[in-house]
Design a protein around this motif. Sequence first.
Motif, PDB file in Angstrom:
ATOM      1  N   UNK A 165       0.843  -1.197   0.000  1.00 26.16           N
ATOM      2  CA  UNK A 165       0.000   0.000   0.000  1.00 26.16           C
ATOM      3  C   UNK A 165       0.874   1.240   0.000  1.00 26.16           C
ATOM      4  N   UNK A 166       0.425   2.210  -0.766  1.00 27.16           N
ATOM      5  CA  UNK A 166       1.039   3.536  -0.703  1.00 27.16           C
ATOM      6  C   UNK A 166       0.696   4.143   0.655  1.00 27.16           C
ATOM      7  N   UNK A 167       1.619   4.927   1.229  1.00 22.53           N
ATOM      8  CA  UNK A 167       1.335   5.638   2.475  1.00 22.53           C
ATOM      9  C   UNK A 167       0.789   7.032   2.146  1.00 22.53           C
ATOM     10  N   UNK A 168       0.035   7.597   3.076  1.00 21.47           N
ATOM     11  CA  UNK A 168      -0.481   8.958   2.867  1.00 21.47           C
ATOM     12  C   UNK A 168       0.591   9.978   3.229  1.00 21.47           C
ATOM     13  N   UNK A 169       0.650  11.035   2.453  1.00 19.64           N
ATOM     14  CA  UNK A 169       1.623  12.097   2.718  1.00 19.64           C
ATOM     15  C   UNK A 169       1.022  13.106   3.690  1.00 19.64           C
ATOM     16  N   UNK A 170       1.903  13.839   4.361  1.00 20.96           N
ATOM     17  CA  UNK A 170       1.441  14.881   5.288  1.00 20.96           C
ATOM     18  C   UNK A 170       1.699  14.480   6.723  1.00 20.96           C
ATOM     19  N   UNK A 171       1.711  15.471   7.605  1.00 21.30           N
ATOM     20  CA  UNK A 171       1.962  15.226   9.023  1.00 21.30           C
ATOM     21  C   UNK A 171       0.651  14.929   9.732  1.00 21.30           C
ATOM     22  N   UNK A 172       0.628  13.792  10.430  1.00 13.12           N
ATOM     23  CA  UNK A 172      -0.565  13.439  11.201  1.00 13.12           C
ATOM     24  C   UNK A 172      -0.592  14.316  12.457  1.00 13.12           C
ATOM     25  N   UNK A 173      -1.762  14.853  12.829  1.00 16.78           N
ATOM     26  CA  UNK A 173      -1.783  15.746  14.002  1.00 16.78           C
ATOM     27  C   UNK A 173      -1.381  15.013  15.281  1.00 16.78           C
ATOM     28  N   UNK A 174      -0.830  15.769  16.225  1.00 19.88           N
ATOM     29  CA  UNK A 174      -0.459  15.196  17.524  1.00 19.88           C
ATOM     30  C   UNK A 174      -1.743  15.010  18.328  1.00 19.88           C
ATOM     31  N   UNK A 175      -2.204  13.773  18.417  1.00 26.91           N
ATOM     32  CA  UNK A 175      -3.499  13.511  19.066  1.00 26.91           C
ATOM     33  C   UNK A 175      -3.356  13.308  20.580  1.00 26.91           C
ATOM     34  N   UNK A 176      -2.129  13.150  21.058  1.00 25.18           N
ATOM     35  CA  UNK A 176      -1.974  12.817  22.487  1.00 25.18           C
ATOM     36  C   UNK A 176      -2.505  13.944  23.373  1.00 25.18           C
ATOM     37  N   UNK A 177      -2.402  15.198  22.891  1.00 22.31           N
ATOM     38  CA  UNK A 177      -2.871  16.317  23.733  1.00 22.31           C
ATOM     39  C   UNK A 177      -4.406  16.407  23.778  1.00 22.31           C
ATOM     40  N   UNK A 178      -5.109  15.661  22.895  1.00 22.85           N
ATOM     41  CA  UNK A 178      -6.577  15.668  22.931  1.00 22.85           C
ATOM     42  C   UNK A 178      -7.109  14.819  24.074  1.00 22.85           C
ATOM     43  N   UNK A 179      -6.274  13.908  24.566  1.00 21.94           N
ATOM     44  CA  UNK A 179      -6.765  12.927  25.549  1.00 21.94           C
ATOM     45  C   UNK A 179      -6.664  13.536  26.952  1.00 21.94           C
ATOM     46  N   UNK A 180      -7.820  13.733  27.615  1.00 14.22           N
ATOM     47  CA  UNK A 180      -7.799  14.394  28.921  1.00 14.22           C
ATOM     48  C   UNK A 180      -7.046  13.581  29.969  1.00 14.22           C
ATOM     49  N   UNK A 181      -6.453  14.295  30.916  1.00 10.11           N
ATOM     50  CA  UNK A 181      -5.686  13.651  32.002  1.00 10.11           C
ATOM     51  C   UNK A 181      -6.510  13.571  33.292  1.00 10.11           C
ATOM     52  N   UNK A 182      -7.437  14.516  33.477  1.00 13.03           N
ATOM     53  CA  UNK A 182      -8.214  14.555  34.726  1.00 13.03           C
ATOM     54  C   UNK A 182      -9.693  14.406  34.394  1.00 13.03           C
ATOM     55  N   UNK A 183     -10.433  13.785  35.334  1.00 12.62           N
ATOM     56  CA  UNK A 183     -11.847  13.499  35.062  1.00 12.62           C
ATOM     57  C   UNK A 183     -12.701  13.912  36.248  1.00 12.62           C
ATOM     58  N   UNK A 184     -13.933  14.381  35.940  1.00 11.50           N
ATOM     59  CA  UNK A 184     -14.866  14.792  36.992  1.00 11.50           C
ATOM     60  C   UNK A 184     -15.881  13.706  37.310  1.00 11.50           C
ATOM     61  N   UNK A 185     -16.148  12.832  36.327  1.00 10.53           N
ATOM     62  CA  UNK A 185     -17.135  11.756  36.534  1.00 10.53           C
ATOM     63  C   UNK A 185     -16.578  10.469  35.921  1.00 10.53           C
ATOM     64  N   UNK A 186     -16.624   9.374  36.693  1.00 11.73           N
ATOM     65  CA  UNK A 186     -16.157   8.070  36.185  1.00 11.73           C
ATOM     66  C   UNK A 186     -17.250   7.034  36.384  1.00 11.73           C
ATOM     67  N   UNK A 187     -17.547   6.311  35.305  1.00 13.86           N
ATOM     68  CA  UNK A 187     -18.607   5.295  35.363  1.00 13.86           C
ATOM     69  C   UNK A 187     -18.040   3.970  34.869  1.00 13.86           C
ATOM     70  N   UNK A 188     -18.291   2.903  35.616  1.00 12.40           N
ATOM     71  CA  UNK A 188     -17.959   1.556  35.140  1.00 12.40           C
ATOM     72  C   UNK A 188     -19.281   0.849  34.838  1.00 12.40           C
ATOM     73  N   UNK A 189     -19.384   0.304  33.632  1.00 11.30           N
ATOM     74  CA  UNK A 189     -20.671  -0.223  33.178  1.00 11.30           C
ATOM     75  C   UNK A 189     -20.429  -1.414  32.258  1.00 11.30           C
ATOM     76  N   UNK A 190     -21.411  -2.310  32.180  1.00  9.18           N
ATOM     77  CA  UNK A 190     -21.307  -3.436  31.258  1.00  9.18           C
ATOM     78  C   UNK A 190     -21.445  -2.922  29.824  1.00  9.18           C
ATOM     79  N   UNK A 191     -20.403  -3.140  29.018  1.00 12.45           N
ATOM     80  CA  UNK A 191     -20.367  -2.584  27.665  1.00 12.45           C
ATOM     81  C   UNK A 191     -21.493  -3.096  26.790  1.00 12.45           C
ATOM     82  N   UNK A 192     -21.834  -4.386  26.963  1.00  6.88           N
ATOM     83  CA  UNK A 192     -22.854  -4.986  26.101  1.00  6.88           C
ATOM     84  C   UNK A 192     -24.224  -4.382  26.387  1.00  6.88           C
ATOM     85  N   UNK A 193     -24.577  -4.224  27.689  1.00  5.32           N
ATOM     86  CA  UNK A 193     -25.905  -3.691  28.017  1.00  5.32           C
ATOM     87  C   UNK A 193     -26.009  -2.216  27.618  1.00  5.32           C
TER      88      UNK A 193
END
Length: 378
Positions: free
Chosen positions: A242-270
């Motif tokens: 496969x040919x690769x795509x040209x161009x710089x991929x954006x730095x996505x790591x800074x989009x991922x939040x480090x701190x959270x105000x609400x956390x929920x654990x839930x059954x993914x299927x339900x």
Amino acid sequence: MKFNILRDRLLAGLNDVMKAVSSKTTIPILTGIKIDVTNEGMTLTGSDADITIQTFIPVEENGEQIMDITQTGSIVLQARMYNEIIRKLPTNEVEIEITNGYATIIRSGKSEFHLIGLDATEYPQLPEIAADRQFTIPTDLLKSVIRETVFAVATSESRPVLTGVNWKVEGDALICVATDSHRLARRKVNLENLPNDITSVVIPGKSLNELNKILEDTNNPVQIVLTNQHVLFKTDDVLFFSRLLEGNYPDTSRLIPEEFKTMITINGKSLLQAIDRASLLAREDRNNVVRFETLENQTVEISSNSPEIGKVEEQIQVESLEGENLKISFSAKYMMEALKAIDGQDVVIEFTGAMRPFILRSVADDAILQLILPVRTY
């Protein structure tokens, strides 16, 4: 050139290479399949200039005679027609002969087809790929990586680099990220012998989807070779370039939040099933938006409202709910695709507020991360 071959084995090879042939190509010879016959066997090549698939059929396999070669040679035959003819031949014995110039005769039983071929030297050469940038990945793991990321690539060509999946090497980890700027899918895999001179490439989502179809037929490990312009996947007797795509991929790591105000654990299927039900009404509305609200007693409510049709509300018990109360709206489609990538396991959903991106992770494994931007409705 003249040889005999078993039809079912030829069809299996054609099925692979046809995945790369496009009728929309601007290079006329690429509507054909290149056939190279040597004393060792036959190589079939199909390409649309972005993807090239090559498969090899040996003269003999597991003690069974597959081909009988009288004369070697090369030809390019019109792909769709050749494939249809081989598919509809009356017997499993096929004889192919090239006579004057590029005139090709295909015989089977009492059927005889005459096709006009093209000069194989006109067919584009495959890229040269050095084998020293090679690493290996188990097939089922590669299929999982593709399934868990490729759905999140952009479908619009306005930013072409986002139509691919970014593969980054960091030490012993391969990190695969896809985003269409409204959501993000990330998968980390620890592997040995990763190349350290090529740290980041972008593989078109279309290529990975086609590769996944070929991987359905194999369980052997896949060898991957990276260059600055191409990636090669090697499985059994198939080479997938496969040919690769040209161009710089954006730095996505800074989009991922480090701190959270609400956390929920839930059954993914339900949760997936509840959102699927809520989206029955949401689908009729242009945006396919579902609302999610935390309630008392470890409960969340999934709801959807369509002014013309009606509304739906459903409450689900969660396994744990920590932090602030929350009302948030999001695309049902994005949320369902993210939950499917996590594959029915219990999920942790971490929120930083009603209008901030939130992330989903598996309780068991943080190798998969999904991020979704909410929709403003409140």
